[in-house]
Design a protein around this motif. Structure first.
Motif, PDB file in Angstrom:
ATOM      1  N   SER A   2       0.829  -1.203   0.000  1.00 34.88           N
ATOM      2  CA  SER A   2       0.000   0.000   0.000  1.00 34.88           C
ATOM      3  C   SER A   2       0.862   1.251   0.000  1.00 34.88           C
ATOM      4  CB  SER A   2      -0.891   0.012   1.232  1.00 34.88           C
ATOM      5  OG  SER A   2      -1.774  -1.073   1.213  1.00 34.88           O
ATOM      6  N   ALA A   3       0.332   2.290  -0.609  1.00 42.34           N
ATOM      7  CA  ALA A   3       1.034   3.575  -0.650  1.00 42.34           C
ATOM      8  C   ALA A   3       1.048   4.209   0.734  1.00 42.34           C
ATOM      9  CB  ALA A   3       0.349   4.494  -1.649  1.00 42.34           C
ATOM     10  N   PRO A   4       2.073   5.014   1.002  1.00 37.21           N
ATOM     11  CA  PRO A   4       2.089   5.720   2.286  1.00 37.21           C
ATOM     12  C   PRO A   4       0.930   6.712   2.360  1.00 37.21           C
ATOM     13  CG  PRO A   4       4.071   6.205   0.995  1.00 37.21           C
ATOM     14  CD  PRO A   4       3.229   5.283   0.190  1.00 37.21           C
ATOM     15  N   SER A   5       0.596   7.081   3.542  1.00 30.76           N
ATOM     16  CA  SER A   5      -0.456   8.054   3.799  1.00 30.76           C
ATOM     17  C   SER A   5       0.210   9.335   4.287  1.00 30.76           C
ATOM     18  CB  SER A   5      -1.396   7.496   4.868  1.00 30.76           C
ATOM     19  OG  SER A   5      -2.416   8.389   5.154  1.00 30.76           O
ATOM     20  N   VAL A   6      -0.228  10.474   3.768  1.00 29.95           N
ATOM     21  CA  VAL A   6       0.392  11.753   4.099  1.00 29.95           C
ATOM     22  C   VAL A   6      -0.649  12.684   4.709  1.00 29.95           C
ATOM     23  CG1 VAL A   6       1.617  13.763   3.184  1.00 29.95           C
ATOM     24  CG2 VAL A   6       2.035  11.502   2.209  1.00 29.95           C
ATOM     25  N   GLY A   7      -0.244  13.391   5.742  1.00 30.91           N
ATOM     26  CA  GLY A   7      -1.085  14.426   6.341  1.00 30.91           C
ATOM     27  C   GLY A   7      -0.307  15.718   6.392  1.00 30.91           C
ATOM     28  N   CYS A   8      -0.983  16.824   6.146  1.00 27.43           N
ATOM     29  CA  CYS A   8      -0.353  18.141   6.181  1.00 27.43           C
ATOM     30  C   CYS A   8      -1.307  19.098   6.874  1.00 27.43           C
ATOM     31  CB  CYS A   8      -0.059  18.610   4.753  1.00 27.43           C
ATOM     32  SG  CYS A   8       0.695  20.246   4.678  1.00 27.43           S
ATOM     33  N   ASP A   9      -0.760  20.032   7.640  1.00 32.26           N
ATOM     34  CA  ASP A   9      -1.607  21.024   8.286  1.00 32.26           C
ATOM     35  C   ASP A   9      -0.825  22.322   8.444  1.00 32.26           C
ATOM     36  OD1 ASP A   9      -4.335  21.231   9.498  1.00 32.26           O
ATOM     37  OD2 ASP A   9      -3.151  21.997  11.182  1.00 32.26           O
ATOM     38  N   VAL A  10      -1.527  23.438   8.386  1.00 35.74           N
ATOM     39  CA  VAL A  10      -0.939  24.760   8.616  1.00 35.74           C
ATOM     40  C   VAL A  10      -1.731  25.445   9.726  1.00 35.74           C
ATOM     41  CG1 VAL A  10      -0.041  25.037   6.283  1.00 35.74           C
ATOM     42  CG2 VAL A  10      -2.317  25.863   6.827  1.00 35.74           C
ATOM     43  N   VAL A  11      -1.025  26.262  10.499  1.00 34.32           N
ATOM     44  CA  VAL A  11      -1.632  26.961  11.625  1.00 34.32           C
ATOM     45  C   VAL A  11      -1.134  28.399  11.638  1.00 34.32           C
ATOM     46  CG1 VAL A  11      -1.755  27.056  14.164  1.00 34.32           C
ATOM     47  CG2 VAL A  11      -1.788  24.851  12.998  1.00 34.32           C
ATOM     48  N   SER A  12      -2.043  29.327  11.827  1.00 34.53           N
ATOM     49  CA  SER A  12      -1.679  30.724  12.010  1.00 34.53           C
ATOM     50  C   SER A  12      -1.031  30.881  13.387  1.00 34.53           C
ATOM     51  CB  SER A  12      -2.927  31.601  11.919  1.00 34.53           C
ATOM     52  OG  SER A  12      -2.698  32.859  12.506  1.00 34.53           O
ATOM     53  N   VAL A  13       0.165  31.440  13.412  1.00 32.72           N
ATOM     54  CA  VAL A  13       0.851  31.651  14.689  1.00 32.72           C
ATOM     55  C   VAL A  13       0.061  32.640  15.542  1.00 32.72           C
ATOM     56  CG1 VAL A  13       2.973  32.501  15.766  1.00 32.72           C
ATOM     57  CG2 VAL A  13       3.103  31.036  13.736  1.00 32.72           C
ATOM     58  N   GLU A  14      -0.503  33.659  14.936  1.00 31.32           N
ATOM     59  CA  GLU A  14      -1.290  34.638  15.698  1.00 31.32           C
ATOM     60  C   GLU A  14      -2.529  33.993  16.313  1.00 31.32           C
ATOM     61  OE1 GLU A  14      -2.232  37.793  17.803  1.00 31.32           O
ATOM     62  OE2 GLU A  14      -0.339  37.519  16.741  1.00 31.32           O
ATOM     63  N   ARG A  15      -3.170  33.122  15.568  1.00 30.34           N
ATOM     64  CA  ARG A  15      -4.336  32.415  16.119  1.00 30.34           C
ATOM     65  C   ARG A  15      -3.924  31.537  17.303  1.00 30.34           C
ATOM     66  NH1 ARG A  15      -7.906  27.785  13.370  1.00 30.34           N
ATOM     67  NH2 ARG A  15      -9.591  27.785  14.858  1.00 30.34           N
ATOM     68  N   MET A  16      -2.772  30.869  17.196  1.00 25.68           N
ATOM     69  CA  MET A  16      -2.269  30.064  18.310  1.00 25.68           C
ATOM     70  C   MET A  16      -1.950  30.958  19.503  1.00 25.68           C
ATOM     71  SD  MET A  16      -1.530  27.168  19.704  1.00 25.68           S
ATOM     72  CE  MET A  16      -1.988  26.211  18.273  1.00 25.68           C
ATOM     73  N   ARG A  17      -1.368  32.134  19.253  1.00 28.88           N
ATOM     74  CA  ARG A  17      -1.057  33.067  20.332  1.00 28.88           C
ATOM     75  C   ARG A  17      -2.337  33.450  21.094  1.00 28.88           C
ATOM     76  NH1 ARG A  17       3.175  35.739  20.896  1.00 28.88           N
ATOM     77  NH2 ARG A  17       3.725  35.839  18.690  1.00 28.88           N
ATOM     78  N   ARG A  18      -3.379  33.784  20.354  1.00 28.34           N
ATOM     79  CA  ARG A  18      -4.639  34.155  20.998  1.00 28.34           C
ATOM     80  C   ARG A  18      -5.202  32.981  21.801  1.00 28.34           C
ATOM     81  NH1 ARG A  18      -5.619  36.501  15.921  1.00 28.34           N
ATOM     82  NH2 ARG A  18      -7.132  34.880  15.450  1.00 28.34           N
ATOM     83  N   LEU A  19      -5.118  31.798  21.249  1.00 31.22           N
ATOM     84  CA  LEU A  19      -5.641  30.616  21.934  1.00 31.22           C
ATOM     85  C   LEU A  19      -4.928  30.390  23.261  1.00 31.22           C
ATOM     86  CD1 LEU A  19      -7.409  28.019  21.939  1.00 31.22           C
ATOM     87  CD2 LEU A  19      -5.518  26.898  20.771  1.00 31.22           C
ATOM     88  N   VAL A  20      -3.609  30.403  23.252  1.00 29.62           N
ATOM     89  CA  VAL A  20      -2.864  30.055  24.469  1.00 29.62           C
ATOM     90  C   VAL A  20      -2.767  31.200  25.464  1.00 29.62           C
ATOM     91  CG1 VAL A  20      -1.573  28.203  23.348  1.00 29.62           C
ATOM     92  CG2 VAL A  20      -0.564  30.492  23.484  1.00 29.62           C
ATOM     93  N   THR A  21      -3.034  32.435  25.029  1.00 26.40           N
ATOM     94  CA  THR A  21      -2.985  33.548  25.982  1.00 26.40           C
ATOM     95  C   THR A  21      -4.366  33.965  26.475  1.00 26.40           C
ATOM     96  OG1 THR A  21      -2.922  35.203  24.211  1.00 26.40           O
ATOM     97  CG2 THR A  21      -0.806  34.465  25.102  1.00 26.40           C
ATOM     98  N   ASP A  22      -5.389  33.802  25.660  1.00 28.69           N
ATOM     99  CA  ASP A  22      -6.726  34.275  26.030  1.00 28.69           C
ATOM    100  C   ASP A  22      -7.594  33.218  26.710  1.00 28.69           C
ATOM    101  OD1 ASP A  22      -5.922  36.597  24.832  1.00 28.69           O
ATOM    102  OD2 ASP A  22      -7.219  36.407  23.067  1.00 28.69           O
ATOM    103  N   ARG A  23      -7.239  31.972  26.591  1.00 31.26           N
ATOM    104  CA  ARG A  23      -8.066  30.908  27.165  1.00 31.26           C
ATOM    105  C   ARG A  23      -7.291  30.169  28.255  1.00 31.26           C
ATOM    106  NH1 ARG A  23     -11.576  28.443  22.208  1.00 31.26           N
ATOM    107  NH2 ARG A  23     -12.174  30.457  21.370  1.00 31.26           N
ATOM    108  N   PRO A  24      -7.630  30.428  29.498  1.00 29.83           N
ATOM    109  CA  PRO A  24      -6.922  29.762  30.600  1.00 29.83           C
ATOM    110  C   PRO A  24      -6.982  28.239  30.465  1.00 29.83           C
ATOM    111  CG  PRO A  24      -8.355  31.506  31.427  1.00 29.83           C
ATOM    112  CD  PRO A  24      -8.665  31.335  29.962  1.00 29.83           C
ATOM    113  N   GLY A  25      -5.835  27.610  30.647  1.00 31.52           N
ATOM    114  CA  GLY A  25      -5.758  26.152  30.592  1.00 31.52           C
ATOM    115  C   GLY A  25      -5.667  25.567  29.191  1.00 31.52           C
ATOM    116  N   ALA A  26      -5.714  26.404  28.158  1.00 29.70           N
ATOM    117  CA  ALA A  26      -5.680  25.881  26.785  1.00 29.70           C
ATOM    118  C   ALA A  26      -4.384  25.134  26.503  1.00 29.70           C
ATOM    119  CB  ALA A  26      -5.873  27.011  25.771  1.00 29.70           C
TER     120      ALA A  26
END
Length: 127
Positions: A2-26
């Motif tokens: 079987s062929a390999p399986s590939v996954g790719c993802d991109v994330v906005s750094v600013e969106r991650m910043r808001r998530l980890v700073t604005d939501r306690p415990g995130a």
């Protein structure tokens, strides 16, 4: 074979910043203690650009791993990105090192990850 399986993802750094700073415990709901420690290795400020970029890349890797596992992968917290002795990312699932190949990058406000899994690895991690 079987062929390999590939996954790719991109994330906005600013969106991650808001998530980890604005939501306690995130941070703790998304990242393992080892990932949080790795994000600040070298004395990096936990709320600084470098740490947030590292977290964004790790989040992208978690999502990419789930995609490489054809959507049948484990929960986000069960997927852990560790840094090996050479500085390369390794993927662990539920506390076990896996054969998933992973590449991380971040630049210009975007973090990304690519994960490649063999058919055997997909079967092992999803059954």
């Amino acid at each position: 074979m079987s062929a390999p399986s590939v996954g790719c993802d991109v994330v906005s750094v600013e969106r991650m910043r808001r998530l980890v700073t604005d939501r306690p415990g995130a941070r703790e709901r998304i990242f393992t203690p080892a990932e949080l420690a790795d994000a600040v290795r070298g004395g990096v400020d936990p709320d600084g650009d470098v740490a947030v970029e590292r977290l964004a890349a790790r989040f992208a890797a978690k999502e990419a791993a789930r995609k490489a596992l054809r959507g049948r992968g484990p929960a986000l917290l069960a997927v852990e990105v560790r840094t090996d002795h050479d500085g390369a990312p390794e993927l662990w699932v539920e506390g076990r090192r896996t054969a998933l190949a992973c590449s991380l990058s971040h630049d210009a406000g975007v973090a990304m990850a690519v994960v490649v899994a063999t058919a055997e690895t997909v079967a092992e991690l999803t059954t």
